[in-house]
Design a protein around this motif. Structure first.
Motif, PDB file in Angstrom:
ATOM      1  N   GLY A 149       0.828  -1.203   0.000  1.00 35.47           N
ATOM      2  CA  GLY A 149       0.000   0.000   0.000  1.00 35.47           C
ATOM      3  C   GLY A 149       0.855   1.242   0.000  1.00 35.47           C
ATOM      4  N   THR A 150       0.234   2.389   0.238  1.00 36.29           N
ATOM      5  CA  THR A 150       0.915   3.682   0.246  1.00 36.29           C
ATOM      6  C   THR A 150       1.348   4.031   1.665  1.00 36.29           C
ATOM      7  N   HIS A 151       2.598   4.467   1.785  1.00 43.93           N
ATOM      8  CA  HIS A 151       3.154   4.813   3.092  1.00 43.93           C
ATOM      9  C   HIS A 151       3.927   6.128   2.976  1.00 43.93           C
ATOM     10  N   GLU A 152       4.241   6.706   4.131  1.00 40.31           N
ATOM     11  CA  GLU A 152       4.986   7.961   4.166  1.00 40.31           C
ATOM     12  C   GLU A 152       6.116   7.874   5.182  1.00 40.31           C
ATOM     13  N   VAL A 153       7.297   8.309   4.775  1.00 38.51           N
ATOM     14  CA  VAL A 153       8.435   8.368   5.677  1.00 38.51           C
ATOM     15  C   VAL A 153       8.848   9.830   5.837  1.00 38.51           C
ATOM     16  N   VAL A 154       9.109  10.227   7.090  1.00 37.46           N
ATOM     17  CA  VAL A 154       9.520  11.591   7.412  1.00 37.46           C
ATOM     18  C   VAL A 154      10.803  11.512   8.228  1.00 37.46           C
ATOM     19  N   ALA A 155      11.794  12.314   7.846  1.00 37.55           N
ATOM     20  CA  ALA A 155      13.081  12.331   8.557  1.00 37.55           C
ATOM     21  C   ALA A 155      13.360  13.743   9.056  1.00 37.55           C
ATOM     22  N   PHE A 156      13.869  13.859  10.291  1.00 42.67           N
ATOM     23  CA  PHE A 156      14.251  15.136  10.888  1.00 42.67           C
ATOM     24  C   PHE A 156      15.746  15.103  11.192  1.00 42.67           C
ATOM     25  N   PHE A 157      16.481  16.056  10.607  1.00 40.02           N
ATOM     26  CA  PHE A 157      17.920  16.147  10.792  1.00 40.02           C
ATOM     27  C   PHE A 157      18.228  17.358  11.673  1.00 40.02           C
ATOM     28  N   THR A 158      19.083  17.182  12.677  1.00 36.47           N
ATOM     29  CA  THR A 158      19.522  18.308  13.509  1.00 36.47           C
ATOM     30  C   THR A 158      21.050  18.316  13.550  1.00 36.47           C
ATOM     31  N   GLY A 159      21.604  19.522  13.608  1.00 36.02           N
ATOM     32  CA  GLY A 159      23.056  19.647  13.653  1.00 36.02           C
ATOM     33  C   GLY A 159      23.468  21.102  13.540  1.00 36.02           C
ATOM     34  N   LYS A 160      24.698  21.303  13.067  1.00 31.70           N
ATOM     35  CA  LYS A 160      25.237  22.640  12.879  1.00 31.70           C
ATOM     36  C   LYS A 160      25.305  22.952  11.386  1.00 31.70           C
ATOM     37  N   GLY A 161      24.680  24.077  11.012  1.00 32.53           N
ATOM     38  CA  GLY A 161      24.714  24.499   9.627  1.00 32.53           C
ATOM     39  C   GLY A 161      25.821  25.500   9.364  1.00 32.53           C
ATOM     40  N   PRO A 162      25.706  26.281   8.284  1.00 34.63           N
ATOM     41  CA  PRO A 162      26.719  27.300   7.983  1.00 34.63           C
ATOM     42  C   PRO A 162      26.890  28.267   9.148  1.00 34.63           C
ATOM     43  N   HIS A 163      28.124  28.691   9.386  1.00 35.03           N
ATOM     44  CA  HIS A 163      28.483  29.606  10.475  1.00 35.03           C
ATOM     45  C   HIS A 163      28.147  29.003  11.843  1.00 35.03           C
ATOM     46  N   PHE A 164      28.111  27.654  11.897  1.00 30.56           N
ATOM     47  CA  PHE A 164      27.898  26.914  13.154  1.00 30.56           C
ATOM     48  C   PHE A 164      26.557  27.247  13.824  1.00 30.56           C
ATOM     49  N   ARG A 165      25.582  27.604  13.029  1.00 32.05           N
ATOM     50  CA  ARG A 165      24.251  27.854  13.572  1.00 32.05           C
ATOM     51  C   ARG A 165      23.511  26.528  13.749  1.00 32.05           C
ATOM     52  N   ASP A 166      22.665  26.496  14.802  1.00 34.87           N
ATOM     53  CA  ASP A 166      21.828  25.316  14.988  1.00 34.87           C
ATOM     54  C   ASP A 166      20.899  25.160  13.795  1.00 34.87           C
ATOM     55  N   TYR A 167      20.800  23.934  13.350  1.00 35.82           N
ATOM     56  CA  TYR A 167      20.079  23.688  12.097  1.00 35.82           C
ATOM     57  C   TYR A 167      19.183  22.479  12.278  1.00 35.82           C
ATOM     58  N   LYS A 168      17.921  22.621  11.889  1.00 37.29           N
ATOM     59  CA  LYS A 168      16.991  21.492  11.921  1.00 37.29           C
ATOM     60  C   LYS A 168      16.135  21.536  10.663  1.00 37.29           C
ATOM     61  N   ARG A 169      16.159  20.437   9.951  1.00 42.25           N
ATOM     62  CA  ARG A 169      15.396  20.361   8.717  1.00 42.25           C
ATOM     63  C   ARG A 169      14.714  19.001   8.619  1.00 42.25           C
ATOM     64  N   GLY A 170      13.681  18.961   7.813  1.00 44.57           N
ATOM     65  CA  GLY A 170      12.962  17.720   7.604  1.00 44.57           C
ATOM     66  C   GLY A 170      12.873  17.376   6.128  1.00 44.57           C
ATOM     67  N   ALA A 171      12.647  16.114   5.858  1.00 40.82           N
ATOM     68  CA  ALA A 171      12.445  15.635   4.487  1.00 40.82           C
ATOM     69  C   ALA A 171      11.407  14.528   4.536  1.00 40.82           C
ATOM     70  N   THR A 172      10.553  14.492   3.531  1.00 45.06           N
ATOM     71  CA  THR A 172       9.479  13.504   3.538  1.00 45.06           C
ATOM     72  C   THR A 172       9.212  12.994   2.129  1.00 45.06           C
ATOM     73  N   VAL A 173       8.679  11.794   2.050  1.00 50.62           N
ATOM     74  CA  VAL A 173       8.304  11.220   0.763  1.00 50.62           C
ATOM     75  C   VAL A 173       7.240  10.157   0.993  1.00 50.62           C
ATOM     76  N   LYS A 174       6.323  10.057   0.051  1.00 46.68           N
ATOM     77  CA  LYS A 174       5.341   8.985   0.048  1.00 46.68           C
ATOM     78  C   LYS A 174       5.751   7.947  -0.994  1.00 46.68           C
ATOM     79  N   PHE A 175       5.519   6.692  -0.676  1.00 43.70           N
ATOM     80  CA  PHE A 175       5.921   5.621  -1.585  1.00 43.70           C
ATOM     81  C   PHE A 175       4.916   4.482  -1.506  1.00 43.70           C
ATOM     82  N   ASP A 176       4.916   3.684  -2.555  1.00 43.58           N
ATOM     83  CA  ASP A 176       4.039   2.516  -2.614  1.00 43.58           C
ATOM     84  C   ASP A 176       4.842   1.260  -2.338  1.00 43.58           C
ATOM     85  N   LYS A 177       4.358   0.446  -1.435  1.00 45.77           N
ATOM     86  CA  LYS A 177       5.011  -0.812  -1.093  1.00 45.77           C
ATOM     87  C   LYS A 177       4.267  -1.949  -1.800  1.00 45.77           C
TER      88      LYS A 177
END
Length: 205
Positions: A149-177
């Motif tokens: 069926g259809t499913h969704e995966v979501v990932a959250f990344f945290t770390g240091k971005g440019p100029h050592f700023r705290d950085y948090k971003r997400g990425a998501t995708v839906k896929f068929d299994k």
């Protein structure tokens, strides 16, 4: 009886075999030396032969023990592969991996993965693990089963971005299994044009 109940005793037995072989090596070598010394009369002319045969016997014993260890390691690997195939059959298997391209614009600290709004993986990274990703390594952060069926995966990344700023971003995708295994790659990339890290998800067919 489930797969864990079947394989756990086997793995414990294999580990015990390796430990016993390692523990017996010095004792067997000492027995070989003692046997060689007792078998020959205490004659000065025979002393060089006895001294030469004892190390040879000890070396042959060490070689046999190393061969047994190699067999145990190979058998252990085969058992782990078989266990994985039983627990995660191809028709329901889904695996999530993490990779990093260059990584100069982002220093990864942690990752969370949600599958169909359920947290399935959470990981904190050490500097050595981040270096391994920089060198082209790929980490499997999740392995599980999904219905077709259809499913969704979501990932959250945290770390240091440019100029050592705290950085948090997400990425998501839906896929068929379907009936085939599904492999999902969470990719961290540097965008030199935007001077920002990018995060995306690729579903491998």
């Amino acid at each position: 009886m489930n797969a864990h109940a079947l394989f756990a005793p086997c793995l414990r037995f294999l580990t015990a075999c390796v430990v016993v072989c390692s523990a017996l090596a010095p004792a067997r070598a000492a027995e070989a030396v003692a046997a060689s010394a007792a078998a020959e009369p205490a004659v000065a002319a025979s002393a060089p032969d006895t001294a030469a045969s004892a190390p040879a016997e000890s070396q042959r014993l060490d070689e046999r023990i190393q061969a047994v260890k190699g067999d145990v390691i190979r058998l252990n690997r085969d058992l782990l592969v078989l266990e994985e195939e039983l627990l995660f059959p191809a028709n329901t298997q889904v695996a999530v991996f993490v990779s990093m391209d260059v990584g100069k614009l982002f220093e990864l600290d942690s990752l969370q993965v949600k599958l169909d709004d359920k947290l399935v993986a959470s990981y904190l990274y050490s500097p050595l693990e981040v270096q391994a990703l920089h060198r082209g390594g790929m980490q499997r952060v999740y392995l599980g089963n999904l219905k077709s069926g259809t499913h969704e995966v979501v990932a959250f990344f945290t770390g240091k971005g440019p100029h050592f700023r705290d950085y948090k971003r997400g990425a998501t995708v839906k896929f068929d299994k379907g009936t085939e295994p599904k492999y999902i790659e969470l990719r961290i990339k540097d965008s030199t044009g935007k001077l920002q890290p990018e995060f995306d998800v690729k579903v491998w067919q």
